[in-house]
Scaffold this active site. Structure first.
Site, PDB file in Angstrom:
ATOM      1  CG  HIS A   1      -0.182   0.113   2.202  1.00  0.00           C
ATOM      2  ND1 HIS A   1      -0.320  -0.733   3.314  1.00  0.00           N
ATOM      3  CD2 HIS A   1      -0.140   1.654   3.191  1.00  0.00           C
ATOM      4  CE1 HIS A   1       0.247  -0.119   4.828  1.00  0.00           C
ATOM      5  NE2 HIS A   1       0.362   1.980   4.189  1.00  0.00           N
TER       6      HIS A   1
ATOM      7  CG  ASP B   1       0.557  -4.061   2.887  1.00  0.00           C
ATOM      8  OD1 ASP B   1       0.507  -3.318   1.675  1.00  0.00           O
ATOM      9  OD2 ASP B   1       0.048  -3.665   4.128  1.00  0.00           O
TER      10      ASP B   1
ATOM     11  CB  SER C   1       3.053   3.062   6.320  1.00  0.00           C
ATOM     12  OG  SER C   1       1.440   3.055   6.802  1.00  0.00           O
TER      13      SER C   1
END
Length: 365
Positions: A155, A220, A315
């Protein structure tokens, strides 16, 4: 307890054969396991009262016999877990991952709370973006795994981040304090001799099964190929990757690293570290299941302590396990979670070991 026993009998068709407990078996996910009484398999026993049709189907498919009570093939999951897609074995290049990895120069470890010192976690990368107004910012993290590749979250290289933050622009290595140049620390103001370096991005490779916008964020994970080879220093070094069959233990404290939001809600200028405990997979699945999120065995749960968690700016950043000889392994990538630092809600991390074959199959010299 009687209610549980009733449900056990209701779940399973009582086969008319007997099988020796502890015999070898294969779970519905294809995992080699042992055939044991249902009450000796906590992961399946705890899911008996579920209302999830897929879990019920998995439980029934797990029955491997009957010997006074149902026997089940006791693996590591209580639901169907499609294995991560991996590149063909013939294309794997394990030799491109260095054996001399996961080490950092010894230094005074604590400056102030969760602050690191410049030599700590030298594989930590910052991923930069630039929007249409030429405004640049770092919005994701990553980890250096050899002299040419960064591993991060999918992502961070596709989807919403590109629409909202901007196009991928660069990767920074060797950074410690984003507000100072040079980086200096300590009472006697010791300064780092090396400046951080910014590198261009030659290619991004996201996992083919990652679905942008999925609330579960399966697969991910992504690779960033840098535009040139990196020379290793005391402040830029690669981290180790775990093998696919290596697992961390529930309660084990791992370290998450990055420049994400602190407890004040502000982004830190200094690289931060935080110890978080590994959470039992089934407990994590129940917690997030209440929010309609299904956690798989290719994901790792850690944290859930009040005001202690990885936050937005982290992230794709590393979740690390320190092993013998002070060697660090990249166990997870920051993927998602509930509100940052919410008690009882751990963070969800992509389990890197499950994707080692995919990584080895997608890197090149």
């Amino acid at each position: 307890m009687k209610q549980v026993h009733f449900f056990i009998l209701w779940f399973f068709v009582l086969n008319l054969y007997s099988i020796k407990a502890q015999a070898g078996c294969r779970t519905p996910n294809g995992e080699n396991a042992r055939c044991v009484p249902i009450n000796n398999c906590k992961i399946l026993y705890d899911s008996v009262l579920t209302s999830d049709p897929e879990v019920i189907r998995f439980l029934r498919a797990s029955q491997c016999g009957y010997n006074g009570q149902p026997l089940v093939c006791c693996g590591s999951s209580a639901s169907y877990q499609p294995p991560p897609t991996s590149a063909s074995i013939r294309n794997r290049r394990p030799e491109l991952l260095p054996n001399d990895c996961g080490y950092q120069v010894e230094a005074d470890k604590i400056l102030n709370g969760d602050d690191t010192v410049p030599e700590e976690f030298p594989w930590t990368a910052m991923i930069g973006y630039k929007n249409s107004s030429n405004f640049e910012q770092f919005a994701c993290g990553g980890s250096l795994i050899n002299n040419r590749y960064i591993v991060t979250a999918a992502h961070c290289v596709a989807g919403r981040v590109l629409r909202v933050v901007g196009a991928l622009n660069k990767v920074r290595l060797g950074e410690w304090n984003t507000a100072t140049d040079p980086d200096c620390y300590g009472a006697v103001r010791v300064c780092v001799p090396d400046k951080p370096i910014d590198l261009g991005i030659e290619e991004t490779i996201q996992h083919p099964d990652y679905v942008d916008g999925s609330k579960d964020r399966y697969h991910d994970i992504a690779l960033i190929r840098l535009n040139r080879q990196v020379e290793f220093t005391n402040y830029i070094r690669p981290v180790c990757l775990p093998q696919p069959n290596e697992e961390v233990q529930v309660g084990q404290r791992l370290t998450v690293v990055g420049w994400g939001r602190t407890e004040t809600g502000q982004y830190s200028t200094i690289k931060q570290k935080l110890a978080v405990p590994v959470v039992h997979a089934e407990q994590c699945a129940k917690t997030f299941g209440a929010a309609g999120v299904r956690v798989r065995s290719s994901q790792l749960c850690a944290g859930g302590e009040k005001a202690k968690d990885s936050c937005g700016g982290d992230s794709g950043g590393p979740l690390l396990a320190e092993r013998a000889n002070q060697q660090f392994f990249l166990e997870g990538l920051v993927s998602f979670g509930a509100t940052c630092g919410t008690e009882g809600w751990p963070g969800i991390y992509t389990k890197v070991g499950k994707y080692r074959d995919w990584i080895e199959g997608n890197i090149r010299p």
